[in-house]
Design a protein around this motif. Structure first.
Motif, mmCIF file in Angstrom:
data_model
loop_
_atom_site.group_PDB
_atom_site.id
_atom_site.type_symbol
_atom_site.label_atom_id
_atom_site.label_comp_id
_atom_site.label_asym_id
_atom_site.label_seq_id
_atom_site.Cartn_x
_atom_site.Cartn_y
_atom_site.Cartn_z
ATOM 1 N N LEU A 126 0.850 -1.219 -0.116
ATOM 2 C CA LEU A 126 -0.220 0.164 -0.161
ATOM 3 C C LEU A 126 0.725 1.265 -0.144
ATOM 4 C CD1 LEU A 126 -2.785 -1.011 2.488
ATOM 5 C CD2 LEU A 126 -2.975 -1.110 0.008
ATOM 6 N N ALA A 127 1.967 1.268 0.753
ATOM 7 C CA ALA A 127 2.945 2.294 0.763
ATOM 8 C C ALA A 127 3.486 2.775 -0.732
ATOM 9 C CB ALA A 127 4.108 2.125 1.700
ATOM 10 N N ARG A 128 3.580 1.568 -1.304
ATOM 11 C CA ARG A 128 4.538 1.735 -2.822
ATOM 12 C C ARG A 128 3.102 2.392 -3.749
ATOM 13 N NH1 ARG A 128 7.790 -3.873 -3.923
ATOM 14 N NH2 ARG A 128 8.789 -2.537 -5.580
ATOM 15 N N ASN A 129 1.982 1.773 -3.679
ATOM 16 C CA ASN A 129 0.911 2.211 -4.358
ATOM 17 C C ASN A 129 0.524 3.797 -4.174
ATOM 18 O OD1 ASN A 129 0.522 -0.281 -5.303
ATOM 19 N ND2 ASN A 129 -1.219 -0.661 -3.816
ATOM 20 N N GLU A 130 0.903 4.076 -2.686
ATOM 21 C CA GLU A 130 0.592 5.548 -2.493
ATOM 22 C C GLU A 130 1.529 6.496 -3.177
ATOM 23 O OE1 GLU A 130 -1.694 8.429 -0.586
ATOM 24 O OE2 GLU A 130 -2.018 6.588 -0.472
ATOM 25 N N VAL A 131 2.668 5.940 -3.079
ATOM 26 C CA VAL A 131 4.054 6.903 -3.997
ATOM 27 C C VAL A 131 3.744 6.897 -5.468
ATOM 28 C CG1 VAL A 131 6.438 6.878 -4.267
ATOM 29 C CG2 VAL A 131 5.824 6.215 -2.021
ATOM 30 N N ASN A 132 3.096 5.714 -5.966
ATOM 31 C CA ASN A 132 3.145 5.606 -7.336
ATOM 32 C C ASN A 132 1.945 6.398 -7.565
ATOM 33 O OD1 ASN A 132 5.383 3.830 -7.858
ATOM 34 N ND2 ASN A 132 3.831 2.146 -7.900
ATOM 35 N N SER A 133 0.852 6.662 -6.821
ATOM 36 C CA SER A 133 -0.237 7.551 -7.166
ATOM 37 C C SER A 133 0.178 8.829 -7.021
ATOM 38 C CB SER A 133 -1.367 7.419 -6.134
ATOM 39 O OG SER A 133 -2.407 8.193 -6.501
ATOM 40 N N ALA A 134 0.889 9.215 -5.930
ATOM 41 C CA ALA A 134 1.328 10.671 -5.964
ATOM 42 C C ALA A 134 2.221 11.140 -6.990
ATOM 43 C CB ALA A 134 2.102 10.845 -4.626
ATOM 44 N N LYS A 135 3.025 10.088 -7.750
ATOM 45 C CA LYS A 135 3.836 10.543 -8.756
ATOM 46 C C LYS A 135 3.037 11.019 -9.870
ATOM 47 C CE LYS A 135 7.787 7.521 -8.017
ATOM 48 N NZ LYS A 135 8.486 6.202 -8.524
ATOM 49 N N THR A 136 1.568 10.709 -9.988
ATOM 50 C CA THR A 136 1.054 11.187 -10.985
ATOM 51 C C THR A 136 0.616 12.484 -11.243
ATOM 52 O OG1 THR A 136 -0.895 10.596 -10.190
ATOM 53 C CG2 THR A 136 -0.036 8.859 -11.504
ATOM 54 N N TRP A 137 0.662 13.129 -10.085
ATOM 55 C CA TRP A 137 0.375 14.578 -9.734
ATOM 56 C C TRP A 137 1.467 15.606 -9.165
ATOM 57 C CZ3 TRP A 137 -0.079 15.705 -4.743
ATOM 58 C CH2 TRP A 137 -0.349 14.755 -3.937
ATOM 59 N N ALA A 138 2.428 14.967 -8.317
ATOM 60 C CA ALA A 138 3.270 15.586 -7.437
ATOM 61 C C ALA A 138 4.514 15.985 -8.137
ATOM 62 C CB ALA A 138 3.527 14.913 -6.178
ATOM 63 N N GLU A 139 4.723 15.478 -9.642
ATOM 64 C CA GLU A 139 6.006 15.677 -10.334
ATOM 65 C C GLU A 139 7.121 15.151 -9.456
ATOM 66 O OE1 GLU A 139 5.632 19.486 -11.661
ATOM 67 O OE2 GLU A 139 4.061 18.890 -13.239
ATOM 68 N N ASP A 140 8.100 16.071 -9.432
ATOM 69 C CA ASP A 140 9.429 15.852 -8.705
ATOM 70 C C ASP A 140 9.590 16.587 -7.494
ATOM 71 O OD1 ASP A 140 11.769 14.395 -8.580
ATOM 72 O OD2 ASP A 140 12.854 15.881 -9.398
ATOM 73 N N ALA A 141 8.430 16.710 -6.563
ATOM 74 C CA ALA A 141 8.511 17.328 -5.295
ATOM 75 C C ALA A 141 9.386 16.619 -4.429
ATOM 76 C CB ALA A 141 7.121 17.345 -4.799
ATOM 77 N N LEU A 142 10.065 17.468 -3.499
ATOM 78 C CA LEU A 142 10.947 17.270 -2.575
ATOM 79 C C LEU A 142 10.309 16.207 -1.488
ATOM 80 C CD1 LEU A 142 13.449 19.427 -0.469
ATOM 81 C CD2 LEU A 142 12.047 17.821 0.844
#
Length: 304
Positions: free
Chosen positions: A157-173
């Motif tokens: 679930l942690a990996r899914n959360e990161v992958n989901s965030a990548k779709t809209w957070a771009e390369d945020a710190l």
């Protein structure tokens, strides 16, 4: 500098754990004019004071009925109560639930992440996840969800959360930091990737924080680079001798490098003094009690 640029800098400093720099930046910022920008800066100011352990300052300073500031005051009250070993936690938890139910607070990003933090501190991980239910394009909420999933051993679930965030957070710190947390749990080659992320953070003047140094040290410990890890942890301790993450990592490092038991015991004593209710101390005391109980079953009986 426009408002968004100023707020971007404040958000980045907070994510890196450079809380004093956040306080200095907000206190001296002169380019924030809109009420929304001023309020966001204020929330980071008070959250930074909470992170520094200055709970009473926050409690006494916030007299505003603005819900996001009320949430931060509740967090400060909870942490102060926990520090004293007092028994008002259940009342604060009730107030936090009530705040969530008021108006649109349930979908307000700052309120969500602050109230969820209270629940995490109280061990209510499921309540915290429910609080973070609506987190699309709310990176701090996503980051806290990742930490909770890792605590629950739900790496998937942690990996899914990161992958989901990548779709809209771009390369945020903060997104990069989330990736590093997950990499440290995945292991193998990912340890090195996590190290590189924290190392890159630390290359800026404002990035050599206790939080970043501990991230680098954790990656080094996982890769068996114990001298490098110890050096980073001692540097972190010089910055904040009472940081609990640093002390716990020093205990791990001292144990892995077979340092004399009195060195390990000193670190444990320091942690016990700084944070007597720390999960590490609670777990250690429970294991020690179980060991003592088991040992009595095998004690030699004097046959004389």
């Amino acid at each position: 500098m426009d408002e968004e640029s100023i707020l971007f800098g404040i958000r980045s400093l907070f994510a890196l754990g450079n809380y004093q720099a956040v306080i200095n930046e907000v206190s001296s910022a002169s380019g924030l004019y809109s009420p929304e920008a001023k309020l966001e800066a204020q929330t980071f100011l008070y959250r930074s004071y909470v992170a520094q352990g200055k709970f009473n300052l926050v409690i006494n300073d916030i007299n505003n009925a603005e819900p996001s500031l009320v949430a931060i005051k509740l967090l400060a009250s909870y942490m102060a109560d926990k520090q004293k070993g007092a028994s008002n936690a259940s009342d604060i938890i009730q107030q936090a639930h009530a705040l969530l139910e008021d108006g649109a607070n349930r979908i307000h990003g700052v309120i969500q992440v602050v109230v969820a933090t209270i629940f995490v501190q109280h061990g209510l991980l499921e309540d915290a996840l429910r609080t973070l239910h609506s987190r699309q394009k709310k990176l701090e909420c996503s980051a806290l969800a990742v930490q909770i999933y890792l605590q629950l051993d739900r790496l998937d679930l942690a990996r899914n959360e990161v992958n989901s965030a990548k779709t809209w957070a771009e390369d945020a710190l903060l997104l990069q930091m989330m990736e590093a947390w997950v990499d440290l749990r995945v292991g193998g080659e990912k340890y090195q990737e996590a190290f590189y992320i924290f190392e890159e953070f630390g290359q800026s003047n404002t990035g050599q924080t206790v939080k970043v140094l501990n991230g680098q040290a954790a990656a080094n410990l996982a890769m068996g680079r114990y001298p490098e890890a110890e050096s980073l942890l001692l540097e972190a301790q010089n910055k904040d001798s009472n940081d609990t993450d640093t002390i716990v990592n020093l205990i791990a490092c001292a144990t892995l490098t077979a340092k004399p038991q009195d060195v390990v015991n000193r670190y444990i004593s320091q942690l016990r003094e700084v944070a007597p209710n720390h999960p590490y101390i609670q777990e250690l005391d429970m294991k020690s009690s179980l060991f003592d109980r088991s040992a009595t079953r095998f004690a030699l009986v004097d046959s004389a």
